[in-house]
Scaffold this motif. Structure first.
Motif, PDB file in Angstrom:
ATOM      1  N   LYS A 193      34.180  -4.328  29.798  1.00 44.55           N
ATOM      2  CA  LYS A 193      32.704  -4.849  29.819  1.00 44.55           C
ATOM      3  C   LYS A 193      32.512  -6.242  30.076  1.00 44.55           C
ATOM      4  N   TRP A 194      31.489  -6.715  30.302  1.00 52.82           N
ATOM      5  CA  TRP A 194      31.404  -8.018  30.335  1.00 52.82           C
ATOM      6  C   TRP A 194      30.159  -8.423  29.319  1.00 52.82           C
ATOM      7  N   PHE A 195      30.498  -9.510  28.586  1.00 54.93           N
ATOM      8  CA  PHE A 195      29.589  -9.919  27.406  1.00 54.93           C
ATOM      9  C   PHE A 195      28.988 -11.355  27.974  1.00 54.93           C
ATOM     10  N   ILE A 196      27.681 -11.801  27.416  1.00 50.51           N
ATOM     11  CA  ILE A 196      27.376 -13.059  27.284  1.00 50.51           C
ATOM     12  C   ILE A 196      27.109 -13.660  26.082  1.00 50.51           C
ATOM     13  N   LEU A 197      27.718 -14.857  25.679  1.00 53.07           N
ATOM     14  CA  LEU A 197      27.451 -15.246  24.368  1.00 53.07           C
ATOM     15  C   LEU A 197      26.757 -16.714  24.626  1.00 53.07           C
ATOM     16  N   ALA A 213      25.639 -20.117  23.373  1.00 50.28           N
ATOM     17  CA  ALA A 213      26.223 -21.123  22.333  1.00 50.28           C
ATOM     18  C   ALA A 213      25.065 -22.195  22.076  1.00 50.28           C
ATOM     19  N   ALA A 214      23.943 -22.048  22.290  1.00 53.45           N
ATOM     20  CA  ALA A 214      23.118 -22.998  22.333  1.00 53.45           C
ATOM     21  C   ALA A 214      22.520 -23.076  20.670  1.00 53.45           C
ATOM     22  N   GLY A 215      22.615 -24.304  20.007  1.00 52.27           N
ATOM     23  CA  GLY A 215      22.409 -24.460  18.524  1.00 52.27           C
ATOM     24  C   GLY A 215      23.377 -23.733  17.572  1.00 52.27           C
ATOM     25  N   LYS A 216      24.373 -23.063  18.033  1.00 53.38           N
ATOM     26  CA  LYS A 216      25.310 -22.442  17.202  1.00 53.38           C
ATOM     27  C   LYS A 216      26.656 -23.309  17.009  1.00 53.38           C
ATOM     28  N   PRO A 217      27.410 -23.167  16.117  1.00 52.95           N
ATOM     29  CA  PRO A 217      28.702 -24.006  15.790  1.00 52.95           C
ATOM     30  C   PRO A 217      29.621 -23.557  16.871  1.00 52.95           C
ATOM     31  N   LEU A 218      30.704 -24.383  17.280  1.00 52.81           N
ATOM     32  CA  LEU A 218      31.348 -24.257  18.553  1.00 52.81           C
ATOM     33  C   LEU A 218      32.573 -23.109  17.919  1.00 52.81           C
ATOM     34  N   GLY A 219      32.862 -23.156  16.785  1.00 55.01           N
ATOM     35  CA  GLY A 219      33.829 -22.252  16.147  1.00 55.01           C
ATOM     36  C   GLY A 219      33.556 -20.915  15.959  1.00 55.01           C
ATOM     37  N   ALA A 258      26.319 -10.145  39.229  1.00 53.94           N
ATOM     38  CA  ALA A 258      26.748  -8.855  39.746  1.00 53.94           C
ATOM     39  C   ALA A 258      27.725  -7.999  39.016  1.00 53.94           C
ATOM     40  N   GLN A 259      28.385  -8.486  37.818  1.00 55.34           N
ATOM     41  CA  GLN A 259      29.032  -7.677  37.080  1.00 55.34           C
ATOM     42  C   GLN A 259      28.140  -7.023  35.782  1.00 55.34           C
ATOM     43  N   LYS A 260      26.916  -7.385  35.754  1.00 52.09           N
ATOM     44  CA  LYS A 260      25.888  -6.828  35.016  1.00 52.09           C
ATOM     45  C   LYS A 260      26.250  -7.104  33.535  1.00 52.09           C
ATOM     46  N   PRO A 261      26.398  -8.243  33.105  1.00 51.78           N
ATOM     47  CA  PRO A 261      26.957  -8.419  31.686  1.00 51.78           C
ATOM     48  C   PRO A 261      25.812  -8.382  30.615  1.00 51.78           C
ATOM     49  N   GLU A 262      26.244  -7.867  29.434  1.00 51.30           N
ATOM     50  CA  GLU A 262      25.152  -7.599  28.372  1.00 51.30           C
ATOM     51  C   GLU A 262      25.164  -8.716  27.524  1.00 51.30           C
ATOM     52  N   VAL A 263      24.174  -9.079  26.758  1.00 51.10           N
ATOM     53  CA  VAL A 263      24.203 -10.142  25.846  1.00 51.10           C
ATOM     54  C   VAL A 263      24.572  -9.448  24.449  1.00 51.10           C
ATOM     55  N   TYR A 264      25.591 -10.367  23.868  1.00 51.74           N
ATOM     56  CA  TYR A 264      26.431 -10.005  22.855  1.00 51.74           C
ATOM     57  C   TYR A 264      25.459 -10.764  21.558  1.00 51.74           C
ATOM     58  N   THR A 265      24.970 -10.144  20.681  1.00 49.23           N
ATOM     59  CA  THR A 265      24.481 -10.514  19.597  1.00 49.23           C
ATOM     60  C   THR A 265      25.432 -10.576  18.286  1.00 49.23           C
ATOM     61  N   PHE A 266      25.447 -11.783  17.694  1.00 47.43           N
ATOM     62  CA  PHE A 266      26.098 -11.907  16.723  1.00 47.43           C
ATOM     63  C   PHE A 266      25.755 -12.638  15.589  1.00 47.43           C
TER      64      PHE A 266
END
Length: 142
Positions: free
Chosen positions: A14-18, A20-26, A134-142
């Motif tokens: 699958k394809w996921f989107i993370l 990073a705005a405002g979140k720690p890099l690590g 085109a790969q229809k990525p999903e937004v991954y929430t963490f």
């Protein structure tokens, strides 16, 4: 009864989107490493390449906690005498935030062919736009 051993050819990626705005890099990098490795799947096996594709957006808006911007350095050596190169993360995050994410995720993956293969499935973008619609990525929430 025999154990189920997944094959890399039969895994669905699958394809996921993370974001990073405002979140720690690590934190973002460790989540990306887990997804690239496939550790979030119930059929995970450490010797099988079963990870997914990861897209990291807004790399320039990621934050470093504490005094890491001034104290943390990216150090490399050219191979020549006196060829030690140091770059502060303050400079690195301004000029190449994509490289900072790639280095962070690379350090969290295994140092073998599985880790090298997983790193090819990582895409890091400076802003909010990406080329993988085109790969229809999903937004991954963490």
């Amino acid at each position: 009864m025999s154990s189920y051993i997944p094959k890399a050819e039969t895994m669905t990626r699958k394809w996921f989107i993370l974001d990073a705005a405002g979140k720690p890099l690590g934190r973002v990098a460790s989540t990306a490493a887990v997804l690239l490795r496939g550790k979030h799947k119930p059929e995970f096996m450490p010797h099988v390449d079963c990870g997914d594709h990861v897209i990291i957006l807004n790399a320039e808006k990621a934050v470093l906690t504490g005094r890491k911007l001034e104290q943390k350095k990216y150090i490399r050596h050219t191979g020549y005498i006196g060829g030690l190169k140091e770059v502060q993360y303050k400079t690195l995050m301004k000029s190449k935030p994509e490289k900072a994410f790639m280095l962070a995720v690379k350090g969290m993956l295994p140092s073998n062919t599985l880790g090298a293969k997983a790193l090819t499935r990582l895409r890091v973008y400076r802003g909010a736009e990406h080329d993988n619609a085109a790969q229809k990525p999903e937004v991954y929430t963490f």
